[in-house]
Enzyme design. Structure first.
Site, PDB file in Angstrom:
ATOM      1  N   CYS A   2       0.830  -1.200   0.000  1.00 46.30           N
ATOM      2  CA  CYS A   2       0.000   0.000   0.000  1.00 46.30           C
ATOM      3  C   CYS A   2       0.871   1.259   0.000  1.00 46.30           C
ATOM      4  O   CYS A   2       1.994   1.245   0.473  1.00 46.30           O
ATOM      5  CB  CYS A   2      -0.869   0.036   1.246  1.00 46.30           C
ATOM      6  SG  CYS A   2      -1.856  -1.436   1.430  1.00 46.30           S
ATOM      7  N   ARG A  27       4.765   0.739  -6.385  1.00 43.65           N
ATOM      8  CA  ARG A  27       4.653  -0.222  -5.293  1.00 43.65           C
ATOM      9  C   ARG A  27       3.588  -1.278  -5.577  1.00 43.65           C
ATOM     10  O   ARG A  27       3.517  -2.285  -4.894  1.00 43.65           O
ATOM     11  CB  ARG A  27       4.282   0.522  -3.985  1.00 43.65           C
ATOM     12  CG  ARG A  27       5.355   1.462  -3.516  1.00 43.65           C
ATOM     13  CD  ARG A  27       4.812   2.414  -2.479  1.00 43.65           C
ATOM     14  NE  ARG A  27       4.508   1.775  -1.203  1.00 43.65           N
ATOM     15  CZ  ARG A  27       5.365   1.630  -0.205  1.00 43.65           C
ATOM     16  NH1 ARG A  27       6.607   2.054  -0.345  1.00 43.65           N
ATOM     17  NH2 ARG A  27       5.012   1.062   0.928  1.00 43.65           N
ATOM     18  N   TRP A  74      -3.045  -2.388  -1.749  1.00 37.39           N
ATOM     19  CA  TRP A  74      -2.660  -3.713  -2.273  1.00 37.39           C
ATOM     20  C   TRP A  74      -3.387  -4.669  -1.342  1.00 37.39           C
ATOM     21  O   TRP A  74      -3.034  -4.792  -0.161  1.00 37.39           O
ATOM     22  CB  TRP A  74      -1.140  -3.841  -2.197  1.00 37.39           C
ATOM     23  CG  TRP A  74      -0.597  -5.226  -2.341  1.00 37.39           C
ATOM     24  CD1 TRP A  74      -0.196  -6.048  -1.318  1.00 37.39           C
ATOM     25  CD2 TRP A  74      -0.350  -5.949  -3.546  1.00 37.39           C
ATOM     26  NE1 TRP A  74       0.265  -7.225  -1.834  1.00 37.39           N
ATOM     27  CE2 TRP A  74       0.190  -7.201  -3.189  1.00 37.39           C
ATOM     28  CE3 TRP A  74      -0.536  -5.662  -4.895  1.00 37.39           C
ATOM     29  CZ2 TRP A  74       0.550  -8.157  -4.130  1.00 37.39           C
ATOM     30  CZ3 TRP A  74      -0.177  -6.628  -5.821  1.00 37.39           C
ATOM     31  CH2 TRP A  74       0.358  -7.850  -5.444  1.00 37.39           C
ATOM     32  N   ASN A 100      -1.088   0.951   6.194  1.00 36.63           N
ATOM     33  CA  ASN A 100      -0.284  -0.019   5.446  1.00 36.63           C
ATOM     34  C   ASN A 100       0.221  -1.016   6.482  1.00 36.63           C
ATOM     35  O   ASN A 100       0.693  -0.621   7.536  1.00 36.63           O
ATOM     36  CB  ASN A 100       0.888   0.732   4.782  1.00 36.63           C
ATOM     37  CG  ASN A 100       1.819  -0.205   4.033  1.00 36.63           C
ATOM     38  OD1 ASN A 100       1.530  -1.381   3.866  1.00 36.63           O
ATOM     39  ND2 ASN A 100       2.925   0.333   3.583  1.00 36.63           N
ATOM     40  N   GLY A 101       0.081  -2.307   6.207  1.00 33.23           N
ATOM     41  CA  GLY A 101       0.513  -3.332   7.168  1.00 33.23           C
ATOM     42  C   GLY A 101      -0.595  -4.346   7.380  1.00 33.23           C
ATOM     43  O   GLY A 101      -1.559  -4.394   6.610  1.00 33.23           O
ATOM     44  N   GLU A 482      16.738 -23.398  -8.831  1.00 33.82           N
ATOM     45  CA  GLU A 482      16.315 -22.000  -8.763  1.00 33.82           C
ATOM     46  C   GLU A 482      17.491 -21.064  -9.050  1.00 33.82           C
ATOM     47  O   GLU A 482      17.356 -20.068  -9.766  1.00 33.82           O
ATOM     48  CB  GLU A 482      15.678 -21.715  -7.394  1.00 33.82           C
ATOM     49  CG  GLU A 482      15.302 -20.267  -7.118  1.00 33.82           C
ATOM     50  CD  GLU A 482      14.335 -19.659  -8.129  1.00 33.82           C
ATOM     51  OE1 GLU A 482      13.781 -20.385  -8.969  1.00 33.82           O
ATOM     52  OE2 GLU A 482      14.160 -18.434  -8.075  1.00 33.82           O
ATOM     53  N   LYS A 486      17.583 -18.329 -12.079  1.00 36.47           N
ATOM     54  CA  LYS A 486      17.806 -16.889 -11.845  1.00 36.47           C
ATOM     55  C   LYS A 486      18.946 -16.385 -12.709  1.00 36.47           C
ATOM     56  O   LYS A 486      18.861 -15.340 -13.333  1.00 36.47           O
ATOM     57  CB  LYS A 486      18.186 -16.683 -10.393  1.00 36.47           C
ATOM     58  CG  LYS A 486      17.390 -16.077  -9.333  1.00 36.47           C
ATOM     59  CD  LYS A 486      16.095 -15.472  -9.376  1.00 36.47           C
ATOM     60  CE  LYS A 486      15.065 -15.956 -10.294  1.00 36.47           C
ATOM     61  NZ  LYS A 486      13.803 -16.307  -9.734  1.00 36.47           N
ATOM     62  N   GLU A 489      18.005 -16.340 -16.559  1.00 38.23           N
ATOM     63  CA  GLU A 489      16.979 -15.388 -17.009  1.00 38.23           C
ATOM     64  C   GLU A 489      17.438 -13.938 -16.980  1.00 38.23           C
ATOM     65  O   GLU A 489      17.005 -13.144 -17.801  1.00 38.23           O
ATOM     66  CB  GLU A 489      15.650 -15.580 -16.276  1.00 38.23           C
ATOM     67  CG  GLU A 489      15.585 -15.055 -14.877  1.00 38.23           C
ATOM     68  CD  GLU A 489      14.217 -15.239 -14.236  1.00 38.23           C
ATOM     69  OE1 GLU A 489      13.204 -14.888 -14.860  1.00 38.23           O
ATOM     70  OE2 GLU A 489      14.161 -15.706 -13.082  1.00 38.23           O
ATOM     71  N   HIS A 505      27.221 -39.146 -14.897  1.00 40.36           N
ATOM     72  CA  HIS A 505      26.435 -39.873 -15.890  1.00 40.36           C
ATOM     73  C   HIS A 505      26.328 -39.108 -17.206  1.00 40.36           C
ATOM     74  O   HIS A 505      25.432 -39.367 -17.996  1.00 40.36           O
ATOM     75  CB  HIS A 505      25.047 -40.209 -15.327  1.00 40.36           C
ATOM     76  CG  HIS A 505      25.124 -41.127 -14.143  1.00 40.36           C
ATOM     77  ND1 HIS A 505      25.485 -42.449 -14.253  1.00 40.36           N
ATOM     78  CD2 HIS A 505      24.948 -40.900 -12.818  1.00 40.36           C
ATOM     79  CE1 HIS A 505      25.507 -42.996 -13.037  1.00 40.36           C
ATOM     80  NE2 HIS A 505      25.184 -42.072 -12.161  1.00 40.36           N
ATOM     81  N   LYS A 604       6.224 -10.570 -16.540  1.00 43.59           N
ATOM     82  CA  LYS A 604       6.050 -10.841 -15.106  1.00 43.59           C
ATOM     83  C   LYS A 604       4.945 -11.840 -14.858  1.00 43.59           C
ATOM     84  O   LYS A 604       5.036 -12.706 -14.015  1.00 43.59           O
ATOM     85  CB  LYS A 604       5.785  -9.530 -14.364  1.00 43.59           C
ATOM     86  CG  LYS A 604       5.657  -9.690 -12.849  1.00 43.59           C
ATOM     87  CD  LYS A 604       6.975 -10.119 -12.236  1.00 43.59           C
ATOM     88  CE  LYS A 604       6.857 -10.446 -10.757  1.00 43.59           C
ATOM     89  NZ  LYS A 604       7.983 -11.295 -10.309  1.00 43.59           N
TER      90      LYS A 604
END
Ligand code: F6R
Length: 609
Positions: A2, A27, A74, A100-101, A482, A486, A489, A505, A604
């Site tokens: 927020c 944000r 948000w 906010n929170g 992962e 990262k 990409e 192998h 995204k």
């Protein structure tokens, strides 16, 4: 996350609030609103959607008041809607609040306030703040806010406006950011610097536990005990673009740095008493439902799939249940074997990924209940799933997922421990030990982040190569996948992840002198096995960059570089080990001048198949 803006001064507040909200758009938000105090009284306008929708709703004849508060929301508690948008009023329009929170104990507070006669109009946690202030009001807004806050568990940055005290705004902060911009005959409040940069570069940063009373000509900051505080005025030197990223060069780095906070937010209200108690009652799963599970199926894409792989190791270890992890794009076209005792979990940061959504629908069409782990309230996945466990990472803007991944893993751990608790698989001591170790992780992530320079140095070596390998066993293999994703990409360096034991192998043929091999060796019980694979690479003159836990110092003689992670339980290492890998990718991409936040060919949110 927020965005909050507040203004009091000699100018007309409305355009300043709108401009400030627009500066906070980065944000992320799903609705917006303003409350303006003027001669005619209070005017509150709120709208779901973009700020332009709010502007259309307000129209040209906005009130000419000189004070007001604005908010971009948000969604956390309650879907995005006009009613749930902030500002929120209490029963009357005397008090207006933006926040906010997350208010953890909002259900209990709402219940109590309703029993005292308060009427609620939204589904939000924030509205309890407005009613609490109304309930305790004693003619002094600051003292009332201080009194009300004592009842609140959770995080907040809040601003309160009172019709009867129309010469001030009162704000408070605990665990959510808030700054005060200092003007001449006017003052500003905001969640972040960009909102005020057009008016002032002088700010105060409000710290946890501090309150402020802001008038057009003064700012007074005090502690909870009402001690006046002398704060340092900070001069902002960043330009507007840097300010949006909190002074960071890229959103990705900002989001990596936000991870301790994202973890704490996701734990909030779920991991209680320093970790000794796990509470996921929000899922409304009955003990019968939990005891009935005989198999778990995790479905997701990309980074979220990698989080699922970590979940598999944790769940199989602690729940002793078979866990299958599938890519959503595979699951949906391969007639998966599901029975009524299979618990299906989908994971999606955005909650909009087309394949994940299709997988969810397929599982539901087979009669399975689906639990979703997602970061976006009101997303398609959250609406269509039977149960939702939200990650509270806040909006993720960089295409490469970082803080969402960490909170997805954390959510899977919380879920695992909760299921183990209900199924009686761990005794109290074991549960407490695991919970406490989980609770300690954000501080350990902070420690890793403070050693960023060590990683920068390794990234300089890595960035000169076109091909790399990531190896690890068990959970380390999941994190290696992962790490490789990262790196490729965002830096466009070819990266492959292998289970360490698989190298011989076939892949060993690709190990040539100097080639970077990132070896994860965080699992103490199989460290010797990991070490023997590292030696295979070293024997072919590969350049081994190792990640290991503190306490395995003898490793450094076997490898070229080592980054030691703060010690933790073996099954929790993924939350720590991925952080240096994120930084490594980031700095390698920066060294190669890649567009870090928007890598080529990627989006995204992948809403098409
Ligand atoms: C990689 C990345 C993607 C997403 C994937 C799923 O950094 O971000 O691999 O993880 O597209 O997206 P969500 O989680 O939104 O379903």
């Amino acid at each position: 996350m927020c965005g909050i803006v507040g203004y009091i001064g000699r100018q007309i507040a409305y355009p300043i609030l709108i401009e400030g909200l627009k500066k906070l758009e980065y944000r992320g938000y799903d609705s917006a609103g303003v409350a303006l105090l003027c001669h005619e009284g209070l005017k509150v306008v709120k709208a779901k959607g973009e700020i332009t929708v709010l502007e259309e709703k307000v129209g040209q004849s906005f009130p000419a008041g000189n004070m007001g508060i604005g908010h971009t929301r948000w969604a956390t508690h309650g879907a995005p809607s006009d009613v749930n948008a902030h500002p929120h009023c209490a029963c009357t329009e005397e008090f207006t609040v933006v926040h906010n929170g997350i208010i953890e104990n909002y259900r209990a507070l709402r219940h109590w306030l309703e029993s005292e006669g308060h009427r609620f109009s939204s589904e939000t946690d924030t509205e309890v703040l407005a009613h609490l202030v109304e309930h305790y009001y004693n003619g002094d807004l600051l003292k009332t806010v201080q009194e009300a806050i004592k009842k609140v568990e959770g995080s907040f940055a809040m601003v309160v406006m009172c019709r009867g005290e129309n010469d001030k705004l009162v704000c408070a902060r605990r665990d959510s950011p808030l700054i005060i911009g200092l003007g001449e005959g006017e003052n500003f409040i905001a969640s972040d610097v960009p909102a005020v940069l057009n008016y002032t570069r002088k700010i105060y940063i409000l710290e946890d536990g501090e309150f402020a009373v802001i008038t057009a000509s003064s700012v007074q900051i005090c502690s909870a005990e009402c001690t006046m505080l002398q704060k340092e005025v900070r001069e902002i030197t960043w330009d507007a673009v840097a300010a949006e990223k909190g002074g960071f060069r890229h959103f990705m780095l900002k989001e990596i740095m936000e991870q301790p906070r994202a973890l704490r937010e996701t734990m909030r209200g779920r991991l209680l008493n320093g970790g000794r108690e796990i509470n996921l009652s929000e899922l409304n799963l009955t003990p019968e439902e939990i005891n009935d599970i005989s198999r778990i199926y995790i479905v997701a894409c990309g980074t979220a799939y990698h989080a699922g792989l970590v979940g598999k190791y944790a769940m199989e270890k602690l729940l002793r249940l078979p866990v299958e992890v599938d890519l959503a794009s595979e699951f949906r076209y391969r007639d998966p074997l599901l029975d009524e005792k299979t618990m299906v979990i989908v994971i999606s940061q955005s909650g909009e990924t087309a394949d994940t959504l299709a997988a969810l629908r397929l599982a539901r069409s087979r009669g399975n209940k689906v639990l979703a782990i997602t970061n976006v309230v009101g997303s398609s996945v959250s609406r269509e799933a039977d149960k939702v466990l939200y990650t509270w990472a806040g909006p993720e803007i960089a295409v490469a997922s970082t803080k969402a991944y960490l909170t997805q893993i954390l959510s899977l751990y919380l879920l695992t421990l909760y299921l183990a608790q209900v199924r009686g698989l761990l005794d109290r001591q074991e549960l407490e030990k695991a919970g406490e170790a989980l609770f300690a992780l954000p501080a350990k992530v902070e420690e890793i982040l403070s050693r960023e320079v060590e990683i920068q140095d390794i990234a300089a070596y890595l960035s000169c190569w076109e091909s790399t390998f990531f190896i690890g066993r068990n959970m380390d293999f999941a994190v290696a996948m992962e790490g490789a994703l990262k790196l490729k990409e965002i830096s466009y360096i070819h990266a492959e992840a292998y289970a360490s034991g698989e190298l011989k192998h076939g892949t060993l043929a690709l190990i040539v002198e100097g080639i970077p091999v990132i070896a994860l060796a965080t699992q103490k019980d199989i460290i010797e096995k990991s070490l023997s694979n590292i030696k295979e690479v070293k024997a072919r003159n590969g350049y081994v960059i190792c990640l290991a836990q503190e306490g395995t110092e003898d490793l450094q003689n076997e490898v070229d570089r080592v980054f030691y992670l703060p010690a933790t339980e073996d099954f929790l290492t993924p939350i720590l080990s991925v952080v240096p890998l994120q930084l490594l990718s980031y700095y390698a991409a920066v060294a190669r001048c890649c567009p870090v936040d928007k890598p080529r060919n990627l989006a995204k949110s992948v809403t098409v198949e």
